[in-house]
Motif scaffolding. Structure first.
Motif, PDB file in Angstrom:
ATOM      1  N   ARG A  83       0.976  -1.195  -0.042  1.00  0.00           N
ATOM      2  CA  ARG A  83       0.237   0.064  -0.018  1.00  0.00           C
ATOM      3  C   ARG A  83       0.664   1.163   0.036  1.00  0.00           C
ATOM      4  O   ARG A  83       0.575   2.111  -0.508  1.00  0.00           O
ATOM      5  CB  ARG A  83      -0.898  -0.121   1.387  1.00  0.00           C
ATOM      6  N   ALA A  84       2.175   1.014   0.692  1.00  0.00           N
ATOM      7  CA  ALA A  84       2.883   2.421   0.795  1.00  0.00           C
ATOM      8  C   ALA A  84       3.501   2.704  -0.503  1.00  0.00           C
ATOM      9  O   ALA A  84       3.699   3.810  -0.905  1.00  0.00           O
ATOM     10  CB  ALA A  84       3.986   2.218   1.773  1.00  0.00           C
ATOM     11  N   GLN A  85       3.845   1.394  -1.218  1.00  0.00           N
ATOM     12  CA  GLN A  85       4.614   1.661  -2.627  1.00  0.00           C
ATOM     13  C   GLN A  85       3.453   2.209  -3.523  1.00  0.00           C
ATOM     14  O   GLN A  85       3.666   2.822  -4.753  1.00  0.00           O
ATOM     15  CB  GLN A  85       4.952   0.232  -3.309  1.00  0.00           C
ATOM     16  N   ARG A  86       2.090   1.749  -3.471  1.00  0.00           N
ATOM     17  CA  ARG A  86       1.211   2.119  -4.723  1.00  0.00           C
ATOM     18  C   ARG A  86       0.801   3.481  -4.759  1.00  0.00           C
ATOM     19  O   ARG A  86       0.337   3.684  -5.874  1.00  0.00           O
ATOM     20  CB  ARG A  86      -0.233   1.199  -4.106  1.00  0.00           C
ATOM     21  N   ARG A  87       1.391   4.319  -3.862  1.00  0.00           N
ATOM     22  CA  ARG A  87       0.962   5.694  -4.078  1.00  0.00           C
ATOM     23  C   ARG A  87       1.870   6.102  -5.375  1.00  0.00           C
ATOM     24  O   ARG A  87       1.518   7.243  -5.878  1.00  0.00           O
ATOM     25  CB  ARG A  87       1.236   6.465  -3.121  1.00  0.00           C
ATOM     26  N   HIS A  88       2.935   5.509  -5.711  1.00  0.00           N
ATOM     27  CA  HIS A  88       3.896   5.953  -6.642  1.00  0.00           C
ATOM     28  C   HIS A  88       3.362   5.362  -8.007  1.00  0.00           C
ATOM     29  O   HIS A  88       3.853   5.504  -9.127  1.00  0.00           O
ATOM     30  CB  HIS A  88       5.324   5.226  -6.460  1.00  0.00           C
ATOM     31  N   MET A  89       2.352   4.342  -7.931  1.00  0.00           N
ATOM     32  CA  MET A  89       1.919   3.856  -9.199  1.00  0.00           C
ATOM     33  C   MET A  89       0.336   3.717  -9.372  1.00  0.00           C
ATOM     34  O   MET A  89      -0.287   3.221  -8.477  1.00  0.00           O
ATOM     35  CB  MET A  89       2.233   2.578  -9.297  1.00  0.00           C
ATOM     36  N   GLN A  90      -0.157   4.699  -9.893  1.00  0.00           N
ATOM     37  CA  GLN A  90      -1.741   4.832 -10.112  1.00  0.00           C
ATOM     38  C   GLN A  90      -2.178   4.429 -11.335  1.00  0.00           C
ATOM     39  O   GLN A  90      -1.491   4.364 -12.236  1.00  0.00           O
ATOM     40  CB  GLN A  90      -1.861   6.462  -9.912  1.00  0.00           C
ATOM     41  N   VAL A  91      -3.462   4.452 -11.251  1.00  0.00           N
ATOM     42  CA  VAL A  91      -4.221   3.839 -12.450  1.00  0.00           C
ATOM     43  C   VAL A  91      -5.328   4.490 -12.924  1.00  0.00           C
ATOM     44  O   VAL A  91      -6.067   5.004 -12.045  1.00  0.00           O
ATOM     45  CB  VAL A  91      -4.727   2.179 -11.904  1.00  0.00           C
ATOM     46  N   VAL A  92      -5.576   4.519 -14.194  1.00  0.00           N
ATOM     47  CA  VAL A  92      -6.781   5.178 -14.955  1.00  0.00           C
ATOM     48  C   VAL A  92      -7.412   4.110 -15.762  1.00  0.00           C
ATOM     49  O   VAL A  92      -6.696   3.653 -16.456  1.00  0.00           O
ATOM     50  CB  VAL A  92      -6.446   6.631 -15.784  1.00  0.00           C
ATOM     51  N   PHE A  93      -8.735   3.620 -15.527  1.00  0.00           N
ATOM     52  CA  PHE A  93      -9.159   2.807 -16.250  1.00  0.00           C
ATOM     53  C   PHE A  93      -9.989   3.352 -17.568  1.00  0.00           C
ATOM     54  O   PHE A  93     -10.455   4.561 -17.590  1.00  0.00           O
ATOM     55  CB  PHE A  93     -10.168   1.888 -15.321  1.00  0.00           C
ATOM     56  N   GLN A  94     -10.865   2.309 -17.854  1.00  0.00           N
ATOM     57  CA  GLN A  94     -11.696   2.882 -19.259  1.00  0.00           C
ATOM     58  C   GLN A  94     -13.055   3.622 -18.894  1.00  0.00           C
ATOM     59  O   GLN A  94     -13.082   4.599 -19.493  1.00  0.00           O
ATOM     60  CB  GLN A  94     -12.044   1.418 -19.767  1.00  0.00           C
ATOM     61  N   ASN A  95     -13.611   3.201 -17.700  1.00  0.00           N
ATOM     62  CA  ASN A  95     -14.828   3.699 -17.663  1.00  0.00           C
ATOM     63  C   ASN A  95     -14.815   4.445 -16.438  1.00  0.00           C
ATOM     64  O   ASN A  95     -15.049   3.940 -15.212  1.00  0.00           O
ATOM     65  CB  ASN A  95     -15.722   2.409 -17.260  1.00  0.00           C
ATOM     66  N   PRO A  96     -14.839   6.041 -16.478  1.00  0.00           N
ATOM     67  CA  PRO A  96     -14.654   6.788 -15.230  1.00  0.00           C
ATOM     68  C   PRO A  96     -15.852   6.874 -14.557  1.00  0.00           C
ATOM     69  O   PRO A  96     -15.882   7.185 -13.390  1.00  0.00           O
ATOM     70  CB  PRO A  96     -14.410   8.159 -15.993  1.00  0.00           C
ATOM     71  N   SER A  97     -17.146   6.303 -15.249  1.00  0.00           N
ATOM     72  CA  SER A  97     -18.488   6.751 -14.535  1.00  0.00           C
ATOM     73  C   SER A  97     -18.504   5.322 -13.425  1.00  0.00           C
ATOM     74  O   SER A  97     -19.487   5.784 -12.230  1.00  0.00           O
ATOM     75  CB  SER A  97     -19.663   6.671 -15.376  1.00  0.00           C
ATOM     76  N   THR A  98     -17.927   4.418 -13.591  1.00  0.00           N
ATOM     77  CA  THR A  98     -17.922   3.332 -12.433  1.00  0.00           C
ATOM     78  C   THR A  98     -16.689   3.440 -11.786  1.00  0.00           C
ATOM     79  O   THR A  98     -16.711   3.049 -10.715  1.00  0.00           O
ATOM     80  CB  THR A  98     -17.847   1.967 -13.231  1.00  0.00           C
TER      81      THR A  98
END
Ligand SMILES: Nc1ncnc2c1ncn2[C@@H]1O[C@H](COP(=O)(O)OP(=O)(O)OP(=O)(O)O)[C@@H](O)[C@H]1O
Ligand SMILES: [Mg+2]
Length: 317
Positions: A83-98
């Motif tokens: 969890r501490a590492q994950r802030r350096h790696m973020q994700v944007v997915f296909q469907n913003p509405s969900t």
């Protein structure tokens, strides 16, 4: 591992078990991303792009292989360390509405990661939300609106602002354009290009839209049935695809008809991709390969590095 790489994915495999069947989603895939570099991942539906991306940013644990992020092997971390590492790696997915919380305002959606990671004071967080909105081209007046009041493109901007809130080093973009209208796609693509230039952000960019992958990626990896069959610098790969699969894939998508009806009729490739439950012996592509020989049915081709830093897994290249 070389410190020159931000992300070093080595021989990663992932199998999903569904009741009695197993799906080999990713098989011995390796790729590296330098700081500030963007790597595109292309391939037909079901080829394992999302699974590989998720393994690369620590959202899924691979069954085999290592995922080194700035030298730390993510596969060996506890959930808390992850969890501490994950802030350096973020994700944007296909469907913003969900992906967005529709019951929270736009401002609150962007604020959320700052709250979770306890970043700054209340005042600093408030300022940061407006900075982020400006960076992604959202007018500050939307801060109090709800996501459903915004267009698809604007919602995708909110998603991107949210992903940038913790100042990540790596952004995984998984089909971020495919739910948007063509004109809006161009705007979001331009935004991603600006972010790369201005923030030196590294990206893993997964898309069916080859022209978008071309403008955004320094390197492209081509996947088929869970394996990376070819990888190389974008210009070289497009100018001179070496793997027979890359050739047919590029031929089929480069000439995309304008009308929707014609696009529907477009058969992406001759033949069907085999079921992921029954991976062919030898080269995974041999059942559809125009140049397959006996050896391709028997032996798995090892990935080799060619002169121009190209990596290809084919007996005949
Ligand atoms: N959570 C899961 N449980 C079971 N099988 C899965 C899961 N996620 C993916 N798969 C299977 O793994 C294979 C690879 O899927 P993946 O979603 O990585 O492909 P993809 O290249 O991203 O496809 P698309 O272009 O359609 O998004 C597919 O056969 C898929 O059905
Ligand atoms: Mg996918």
């Amino acid at each position: 591992m070389s410190a020159a790489y931000l992300l070093d994915v080595g021989n990663v495999s992932k199998v999903f078990r569904l009741q009695k069947r197993t799906v080999r989603a990713v098989h011995r895939a390796s790729l590296r991303v330098r700081e500030g570099e963007s790597v595109g991942i292309v391939g037909e539906s079901g080829s394992g792009k999302s699974t590989l991306g998720r393994c690369a940013v620590g959202l899924l644990r691979p069954d085999e292989g290592a995922v080194r992020f700035l030298g730390t092997d993510l596969t060996r971390l506890s959930n808390k360390q992850m969890r501490a590492q994950r802030r350096h790696m973020q994700v944007v997915f296909q469907n913003p509405s969900t992906a967005l919380n529709q019951r929270m305002t736009v401002g609150r959606n962007i604020l959320d990661p700052l709250l979770i990671h306890r970043v700054g004071t209340r005042m600093q967080r408030g300022v940061r939300v407006f900075e982020l909105m400006e960076q992604v081209g959202l007018s500050p007046e939307y801060a109090n609106a709800f996501p459903f009041e915004l267009s698809g493109g604007q919602q995708q901007r909110v998603m991107i602002a949210r992903a940038l809130a913790l100042d990540p080093k790596l952004l995984l973009c998984d089909e971020v354009l495919s739910a948007l209208d063509v004109s809006v796609q161009a705007q979001i693509l331009a935004l991603l290009l600006d972010l790369r230039r201005d923030r030196g952000l590294s990206m893993l960019f997964i898309s069916h839209n080859l022209p978008a992958v071309e403008v955004l990626s320094d390197v492209i990896a081509v996947m088929y049935l869970g394996e990376i069959l070819e990888m190389g610098r974008t210009e070289d790969l497009l100018a001179n695809p070496r793997h027979p699969y890359t050739r047919v894939l590029f031929d089929s998508v480069l000439d995309i008809p304008e009308s929707k009806a014609a696009r529907k009729a477009l058969r992406p490739l001759p033949g069907e991709m085999p079921s992921p439950y029954e991976i062919p012996n030898g080269c995974v592509f041999h059942t559809r390969c125009p140049v397959a020989q006996d050896v391709c049915r028997r032996e798995v081709p090892q990935a080799r590095t060619l002169d121009d830093d190209r990596q290809v897994a084919c007996h005949y290249v």
